[in-house]
Design an enzyme around this catalytic site. Structure first.
Site, PDB file in Angstrom:
ATOM      1  NE  ARG A 168      -0.284  -2.410  -0.483  1.00  0.00           N
ATOM      2  CZ  ARG A 168       0.863  -1.605   0.122  1.00  0.00           C
ATOM      3  NH1 ARG A 168       0.134  -1.342   1.679  1.00  0.00           N
ATOM      4  NH2 ARG A 168       1.810  -0.836  -0.771  1.00  0.00           N
ATOM      5  CG  HIS A 279      -4.166  -4.091  -5.651  1.00  0.00           C
ATOM      6  ND1 HIS A 279      -3.659  -3.911  -3.780  1.00  0.00           N
ATOM      7  CD2 HIS A 279      -2.964  -4.081  -5.944  1.00  0.00           C
ATOM      8  CE1 HIS A 279      -2.898  -3.691  -4.094  1.00  0.00           C
ATOM      9  NE2 HIS A 279      -1.980  -3.413  -4.983  1.00  0.00           N
ATOM     10  CG  HIS A 305       3.720   2.955  -3.663  1.00  0.00           C
ATOM     11  ND1 HIS A 305       2.823   3.967  -4.669  1.00  0.00           N
ATOM     12  CD2 HIS A 305       3.439   1.831  -3.076  1.00  0.00           C
ATOM     13  CE1 HIS A 305       2.679   1.934  -4.453  1.00  0.00           C
ATOM     14  NE2 HIS A 305       2.304   1.188  -3.345  1.00  0.00           N
TER      15      HIS A 305
END
Length: 342
Positions: A168, A279, A305
């Protein structure tokens, strides 16, 4: 009331970037309705959402839902007997707060993902075009006889690194030199085989998530990019003892905003779809790791994640990859004599 709610959220270790917009929303609804929160009814809530829909452009469904949730969270705080606001309102004004959104008048959550449908991974050709434009910018800027060539070389390295490690913007901005590490299992990648991410996206009320992202062999070109940056280009910024991996001409840490601006300039030079943002490089990394054949759990860990369903949202595998899987599946069931043209 607002100060009490602010402290209530701060005690849960929510960030200022989460709390401040919620406080602004309450003030905004007070101004819109001309009423105090203990006077709000579902009618006022519905009128506010209707107003959002009439704006040009209208607010997105996900935005409207988040407003409804935040307003009810504030009203639930007022109704909590442990804080005494409901009793105080009844004694002073003869009115008590109430929830203004309920099952019958709130936005229904029908699908798992409601993000911008224009956000997608780069194709391999688009990645190549983006990188070519990034590599050409330093010489183009120097050719115009203006400053910025060194910064453009840094920006090219940043963009490539974000893609190679699936980072990110904030993660890239807060990476330090010490976070670029050797992967003992892949000594051929030298000192750039692993990236330690210490400031990953945090869950509400939780500290930043940490993870290690391994450089995959298919992206070993990133080793040369980082080696050149660390050994040759970065010292020319005279960063001294600054720990940041990516530094500015003023010897500071490269900000998320600067990363975004650099990406936009490169994307324009490459003449790519303006809906592609920084992104999307992270979406691309997740997609391409999958297409390289890495297991889903590995890809999930690389991306940081908690749930595989989140990782699946990032994927946009190509038709070619899906056809390859289809052929492999059919051959497994029907034998190697199966003809793809049949």
């Amino acid at each position: 009331m607002l100060e009490g709610w602010r402290r209530h959220q701060s005690a849960r270790f929510l960030t200022t970037s989460c709390i401040a917009p919620r406080l602004r929303l309450i003030r905004r609804v007070v101004e819109f309705t001309g009423l105090y929160p203990w006077q709000w009814t579902p009618v006022e809530g519905e009128a506010f959402i209707d107003h959002l829909r009439s704006m040009n452009p209208p607010r997105k469904v996900s935005t409207a839902r988040s407003y409804e949730v935040d307003l009810n969270l504030f009203l639930e705080f007022l109704l909590d007997s442990r804080y005494g606001w409901a009793k105080a309102c009844e004694e002073r004004f003869g009115e008590t707060p109430q929830l203004i959104f309920h099952e019958g008048n709130s936005v229904v959550h029908r699908v798992d993902y409601e993000g911008d449908p224009t956000r997608r991974p780069f194709t391999y050709d688009e990645i190549q075009a983006l990188f070519a434009a990034a590599e050409a910018r330093p010489s183009k800027i120097r050719g115009r006889g203006v400053k910025g060539g060194l910064g453009a070389a840094r920006d090219a390295a940043v963009v490539k690194t974000i893609y190679a490690f699936g980072l990110r913007r904030g993660e890239a901005s807060r990476t330090d030199l010490a976070d670029v590490q050797q992967n003992p299992a892949m000594p051929q990648l030298g000192r750039c085989g692993k990236m330690l991410v210490r400031y990953g996206k945090a869950s509400k009320g939780s500290p930043p998530k940490r993870r290690s992202v391994l450089l995959v062999p298919e992206m070993d070109w990133a080793v040369d990019v980082l080696d050149e940056w660390i050994s040759d280009i970065r010292p020319r910024f005279s960063p001294g003892k600054h720990p940041a991996l990516w530094v500015t001409e003023r010897r500071g840490r490269l900000s998320r905003r600067s990363i975004n601006e650099a990406f936009v300039a490169i994307r324009r030079d490459a003449d790519l779809d303006e809906n592609l943002d920084v992104h999307c490089l992270r979406h691309s990394a997740v997609t391409h790791w999958t297409e390289f054949g890495y297991p889903p759990r590995f890809v999930q860990e690389q991306a940081g994640h908690a749930h595989a369903s989140t990782t699946s949202i990032y994927m946009g595998v190509s038709n070619e990859f899906r056809n390859t899987l289809l052929v492999a599946s059919l051959k497994g069931r029907l034998g190697n004599d199966w003809d793809v043209r049949a």
